[in-house]
Structures are given as structure tokens and as C-alpha cells.
Design a protein around this motif. Structure first.
Motif: not given
Ligand SMILES: [Zn+2]
Ligand SMILES: [Zn+2]
Ligand SMILES: [Zn+2]
Length: 445
Positions: A215-225
Motif C-alpha cells: 500500500v502507498a502512504e502519503y507522508q505529510r511532506r507529500g511523498v509516497v512511502h
């Protein structure tokens, strides 16, 4: 609202609404279903929407995005949870021997694109964000330090200390190339595993299969993990044991190797050299155990939760941006706005056309799937849905709404057409009251 309440078919309308489970934007269908006896050609049963309220049947939108329809996203989340969990402990057609297969929970991160405001906790106490003694000043006159202890809901979290120093280009290029990086990572992992087993890559599938759910998660800084469950199976998936050499110790080393080895290149543009992007140095690999600190429930819950989210938690939009849109109208925070305008700027360059950054500006450059699984991970969302529909069908038969037919003696002819979506303002208020759900914003109405 009053008109709806006073109509003779209000009860039927209310029943349709209850059946959508509180969907905020139901799809309206117009059409019919006819059941014929295969032997005699006799019409056994006919359903048409002609007699339904407004001549349409309302069905759930089935979106996975909680920002669009909380009710349907909840169904999606619950299904994803079941599916991930089945891949960890068995069930839904997966044998419980799967618990003996080496399985890890992995987080692949993005590199840094500049210092951002962060909330740090140490021993239960919130630490200063980025406290630096005698901190330097950046070329834009901003001190490279922040001594604040940010609260959980501080809107500055994830935003750069200096937006002018922040590498917005790198951030959106990383998002755009993240799906390719993942693919290369999985390929490299297979190669590393083949090597560990003394096999060629070509021979590997006859001994071992790499199964995953990610699953992809957006970090608050706007990049995916990416968060992923990685499991080693035998050649036929979860029903077959992996070879003896593929142990819980083989996997972390292979993952570490693969995560470091892969890269993706963004082509030369605007006079800048080609740019090589890699995973960040933070790599988290944890075993999943039935009673340890990371349980199968926690992992399934985690993946299912992120499967219903998208970039909107960063403060961007949850729909495509059109050339006629003015960004000013959306009231975006500066960071999200800069990420979007970077996508739009780079998207206009022919050298980067392949990355389709204009189309995916609202996703801050990421155009991959949020939640994916390898073919043999466990059951599929489609199978879970079909099982639920079979259940509903049985319910309808037992309640006398549908006649009971022997499936193969009956010919079913159905014709459907799309007749719209959503509710009028009055209907939306009534639907929210009927289903105990919350009313969406004005864009839903
Ligand atoms: Zn819905
Ligand atoms: Zn700060
Ligand atoms: Zn600066």
C-alpha cells in the motif's frame, strides 16, 4: 426534501437508500433484468426500474476513497483487511500452514528533499522540531532551525523550514518514479533470492514464489512511502511450502540488498542533468508474529487504513486538475500548492511527457495504484464482493423477492444504462438522516 417525503413512493426510495449503505454519491441505473426458462422460453421473472422512484435504481459508488464516500470506503477497508489477514494466518481459501512461511512487514521510504517541520517524541515527551545551536541562515534569509514542539494537528507539520530551499522537483519526480522503483525492487529481490538458493532467476519460479501485498502512504511532506507484506511461498503460492533454504533469515538480507541496489532515472530537462532517484536510507523490516509486537491484526489494519486514503491528507485535491481551474480557488496550503505547480510546470516539458505529471498533479506526481497484491497473495477483492453478492441473493430468495431458480436452467438477460450520480440537496439531507451518515461538502451535492 418536502416533495420527496410527500411522494407516494417515498418508502421505496428510503429502502433503496438503506440498501446503498449510506453511500454519499450513489450511481443511478436505468434498466431491466429478465429471467427466462431455458427449456420453454417462458418469462419467469422480470424486474424493471420503470416502477422505481424517479425510474432508477440507486447502487453504491464503491469508491475506495474515504474523502469521497465514507460508507463505501469503509466496505473497501473491511474487505482489504480480511484479504491481508487471510494472507497472514489463512482463511478465505488460504490454508493456515501459511503461518509457517517466512513473512515480513517492510517499509520503503523516500529520501529527504529538504528539512521539514516534524513532531518528535522521545520517552513520551514531545521534542523540539529541529533545534540547532548557532544555526546557519539559508540563502533566503531563513534560519535553519525550529525549536517548537509541534502539536499533532499543527498544519505546519511536513512543510519545509524554507520552501525556497526545498527540492520540489525531486519530490514530484520521486513520486512519479516510485512505481518503477517498486517494480525494480521486486525484480532485484527475486534475483537476490535466486542467488541465495543457488538458482538462476529463470529457475526460481519452479522453487519459490514471492507473494506480497503493498500500500502507498502519503507522508505529510507529500511523498509516497510503501508498506508491504512480503511472504515466501512454494511454486504454487500459499498452498505450497517454500524451499528449506528460504528462511526468515534469508529474506531481510535479500530485501536490504534489493532496496539499496535499485534506482530509476528521470531524463534530462530544463538544462538539468538526468536525475537518479533511489529509496531513502530509512528501511524498516519487521517480522509479523501472532503474539509479538507486530501482530497480523495490526498489519492488516494498517494496510487497510491506508488503502482508503490518498494524497488529500497532505492538503491537496482529490480530483484531477483541469487546465481551466485556477488554483487560487482551492484555498491550498503553500506546500501543496508548490508541489502541484511543480507537477504542472514539469508536466508541460516534452522531455518528461512520459511521466504524465499534469494528469497526476492532484496526486503530487504519483500515478500508481494505492493498494496492490501479487496474484497469489490470498483471495481477491472481486471474490470477496462476489461472496457478498451471493449472500444477498440468497437473502432475497429466502425473503421471497426473487424466485428460486436452478442456475443453469435459467437464462438471465439484463440491460443497464448509467442515468446519473449523487443526490439532490434535499435527498442528501434525508439520506444522511436515514442511514446515520454524515453529509458531504457542497461538492457532493
Ligand atoms: Zn459510495
Ligand atoms: Zn518546526
Ligand atoms: Zn532557503
Amino acid at each position: 426534501m418536502i416533495k420527496r417525503l410527500n411522494r407516494h413512493d417515498y418508502d421505496r426510495w428510503a429502502s433503496q437508500i438503506r440498501h446503498t449503505g449510506g453511500c454519499r454519491q450513489p450511481i443511478h441505473l436505468r434498466g431491466k433484468v429478465e429471467h427466462y426458462d431455458r427449456a420453454t422460453g417462458a418469462l419467469l421473472h422480470r424486474y424493471t426500474t420503470r416502477h422505481e422512484p424517479d425510474g432508477v435504481l440507486r447502487v453504491p459508488c464503491k469508491t475506495r476513497r474515504a474523502s469521497r464516500c465514507p460508507a463505501c470506503a469503509e466496505t473497501y477497508r473491511a474487505d482489504t483487511y480480511q484479504l491481508i489477514r487471510a494472507g497472514l494466518i489463512g482463511g478465505k481459501g488460504v490454508p493456515d500452514t501459511v503461518t509457517t512461511h517466512p513473512t515480513l512487514f517492510l517499509t520503503l521510504t523516500a529520501p529527504s528533499f529538504g528539512t521539514v517541520h516534524a513532531r518528535r517524541e522521545h520517552g513520551g515527551k514531545v521534542q523540539p522540531c529541529h533545534a540547532r545551536r548557532n544555526a546557519e541562515t539559508c540563502p533566503h534569509g531563513r534560519v535553519k532551525s525550529c525549536t517548537e514542539r509541534h502539536s499533532k494537528d499543527d498544519p505546519r507539520l511536513g512543510e519545509p523550514l524554507c520552501p525556497d530551499c526545498y527540492d520540489y522537483t525531486g519530490s514530484v519526480l520521486f513520486n512519479a518514479l516510485a512505481p518503477l522503483l517498486w517494480k525494480r525492487f521486486a525484480d532485484s529481490l527475486r534475483r537476490a533470492l535466486a542467488k541465495a538458493g543457488g538458482l538462476t532467476l529463470k529457475d526460481l519460479p519452479r522453487h519459490l514464489r514471492l507473494s506480497f501485498a503493498k500500500v502507498a502512504e502519503y507522508q505529510r511532506r507529500g511523498v509516497v512511502h510503501f508498506h508491504a507484506v512480503i511472504r515466501l511461498d512454494g511454486p504454487d503460492g500459499p498452498t505450497t511450502p517454500p524451499p528449506a533454504w528460504a528462511t526468515t533469515d534469508t529474506l531481510p538480507a535479500a530485501i536490504q540488498h534489493a532496496a539499496k541496489a535499485v534506482s530509476a532515472t528521470a531524463p534530462t530537462h530544463e538544462g538539468q542533468p538526468a536525475r537518479i532517484l533511489r529509496w531513502g536510507t530509512q528501511l524498516d523490516i519487521r517480522p509479523i508474529t501472532l503474539n509479538g509486537d507486530l501482530t497480523e491484526q495490526a498489519v492488516a489494519g494498517y494496510i487497510a487504513k491506508y488503502a482508503t486514503k490518498a494524497a488529500e491528507c497532505v492538503g491537496t485535491l482529490d480530483r484531477r486538475i483541469h487546465s481551466t481551474d485556477t488554483l487560487d480557488a482551492f484555498n491550498l496550503r503553500d506546500h501543496a500548492r508548490r508541489l502541484i505547480t511543480t507537477c504542472l510546470r514539469l508536466g508541460a516539458l516534452p522531455e518528461l511527457a512520459e511521466l504524465r505529471l499534469t494528469d497526476w498533479a492532484h496526486m503530487l506526481g504519483f500515478r500508481g495504484h494505492f493498494s496492490t497484491r501479487s496474484r497469489r497473495y490470498s483471495t481477491t477483492l472481486g471474490e470477496l464482493r462476489a461472496a457478498r453478492e451471493r449472500f444477498v441473493h440468497t437473502e432475497e430468495v429466502t425473503h421471497g423477492r426473487l424466485p428460486l431458480f436452478e442456475e443453469d436452467t435459467v437464462l438471465v438477460i439484463s440491460e443497464w444504462e448509467y442515468a446519473g450520480k449523487g443526490h439532490s440537496l434535499g435527498d442528501a439531507l434525508l439520506a444522511a438522516a436515514l442511514t446515520g451518515t454524515q453529509l458531504g461538502g457542497p461538492h457532493d451535492l
